[in-house]
Motif scaffolding. Sequence first.
Motif, PDB file in Angstrom:
ATOM      1  N   TYR A 122       5.877  12.762  -0.296  1.00 17.07           N
ATOM      2  CA  TYR A 122       5.632  12.022  -1.517  1.00 17.07           C
ATOM      3  C   TYR A 122       5.150  10.610  -1.174  1.00 17.07           C
ATOM      4  N   LYS A 123       4.449  10.011  -2.098  1.00 15.84           N
ATOM      5  CA  LYS A 123       3.951   8.657  -1.890  1.00 15.84           C
ATOM      6  C   LYS A 123       4.896   7.640  -2.522  1.00 15.84           C
ATOM      7  N   LEU A 154      12.089   0.112  -4.421  1.00 16.83           N
ATOM      8  CA  LEU A 154      11.393   1.254  -3.826  1.00 16.83           C
ATOM      9  C   LEU A 154      10.885   2.095  -4.991  1.00 16.83           C
ATOM     10  N   ALA A 155       9.578   2.288  -5.083  1.00 19.55           N
ATOM     11  CA  ALA A 155       8.977   2.966  -6.233  1.00 19.55           C
ATOM     12  C   ALA A 155       8.267   4.237  -5.794  1.00 19.55           C
ATOM     13  N   LEU A 156       8.474   5.298  -6.567  1.00 24.31           N
ATOM     14  CA  LEU A 156       7.860   6.591  -6.277  1.00 24.31           C
ATOM     15  C   LEU A 156       6.593   6.764  -7.101  1.00 24.31           C
ATOM     16  N   ASP A 157       5.530   7.228  -6.446  1.00 31.53           N
ATOM     17  CA  ASP A 157       4.306   7.598  -7.151  1.00 31.53           C
ATOM     18  C   ASP A 157       4.515   9.010  -7.698  1.00 31.53           C
ATOM     19  N   GLN A 199       0.848  -1.181   0.000  1.00 31.12           N
ATOM     20  CA  GLN A 199       0.000   0.000   0.000  1.00 31.12           C
ATOM     21  C   GLN A 199       0.893   1.243   0.000  1.00 31.12           C
ATOM     22  N   PRO A 200       0.456   2.345  -0.614  1.00 31.30           N
ATOM     23  CA  PRO A 200       1.281   3.562  -0.626  1.00 31.30           C
ATOM     24  C   PRO A 200       1.545   4.071   0.790  1.00 31.30           C
ATOM     25  N   PHE A 201       2.726   4.636   0.994  1.00 32.54           N
ATOM     26  CA  PHE A 201       3.060   5.263   2.272  1.00 32.54           C
ATOM     27  C   PHE A 201       3.761   6.587   1.986  1.00 32.54           C
TER      28      PHE A 201
END
Length: 296
Positions: free
Chosen positions: A208-209, A231-234, A201-203
């Motif tokens: 930033y998410k 580790l992926a950035l929204d 789930q996004p954190f």
Amino acid sequence: MSALLMDMTPDNPVLSIRHMKGRKYPPSQYSFQIKSFSLLSKASLEKVTSEEFEAGGCKWSLSIYPTGNKKRAGEGHVSIYLALTDPSSLPLDWEVNAIVNFSLYNFHEDEYVTTQDARTRRFHVLKTEWGIAKFIDLHTFYNPSKGYLIEDTCVFGAEVFVVKTTNKGDCLSMIKEPATLSHSWKFNNYSLANLDKYESQPFLAGDYKWKIRVYPNGTLEGKGNSISVFLALDTSTLPPNAKLVMDYTVRAKDQVHGHHAEAKDSLWHWLNLKTQVVDSWWAIAAFLKLNSEFLA
């Protein structure tokens, strides 16, 4: 067609004399007619200023010094200046670049004698006006045979062509003591995983998410022999053309001996939302050999 000698280099003791040329059509932006001109000097007026006019999206005024701008060595001449009248309405750190030409009407020739200057003049917070201290000498100006002052009336003019710039910049803001955030994701029923990839789930971190992304059977150079962790950035939470400076650690927890597998680094990365797509999110990978200590 008449020609008139005027000094085009203001505030310079080494005078540069240029010829002004006559034309039939009036100034495209503004004309300033002054009647009873001789009374201005008798009244000891240093200068007279026109009404406000608009050119190139800015507001300007024209100032005439009947006996010269003495602060700029303009004695014995008529001085003419263009000034920005409302710089407070412009953006912070404003700057206006404009090509400026002045004119003086010749009644005898029925034409406007105009400067021929294509140089760009720079207006900014420390310099809100520009002009010519020695625009025309008083002897020539008051001589009726020359045609510039007839029945004590004269007409000055100004043309202002604002040069639009497309200059762009960016702003770098560094956080002196950035907050450290830790996020854990427990992957349940890992042995039943049958998809190529899974996401947490996004954190939130640094406004930033983010998501943790796991490839159970690996990807890239780890495909088929490792577990790949990203580790992926929204990027939808990132301002356009933003740069991120970050320290990171990606870790897989050893639930038996506490010998965690991890990867850490510092990165400066440029992200462009116009070209970024979800499937190519910028990510950091740690490749883990499948081991029972990490599965419990």
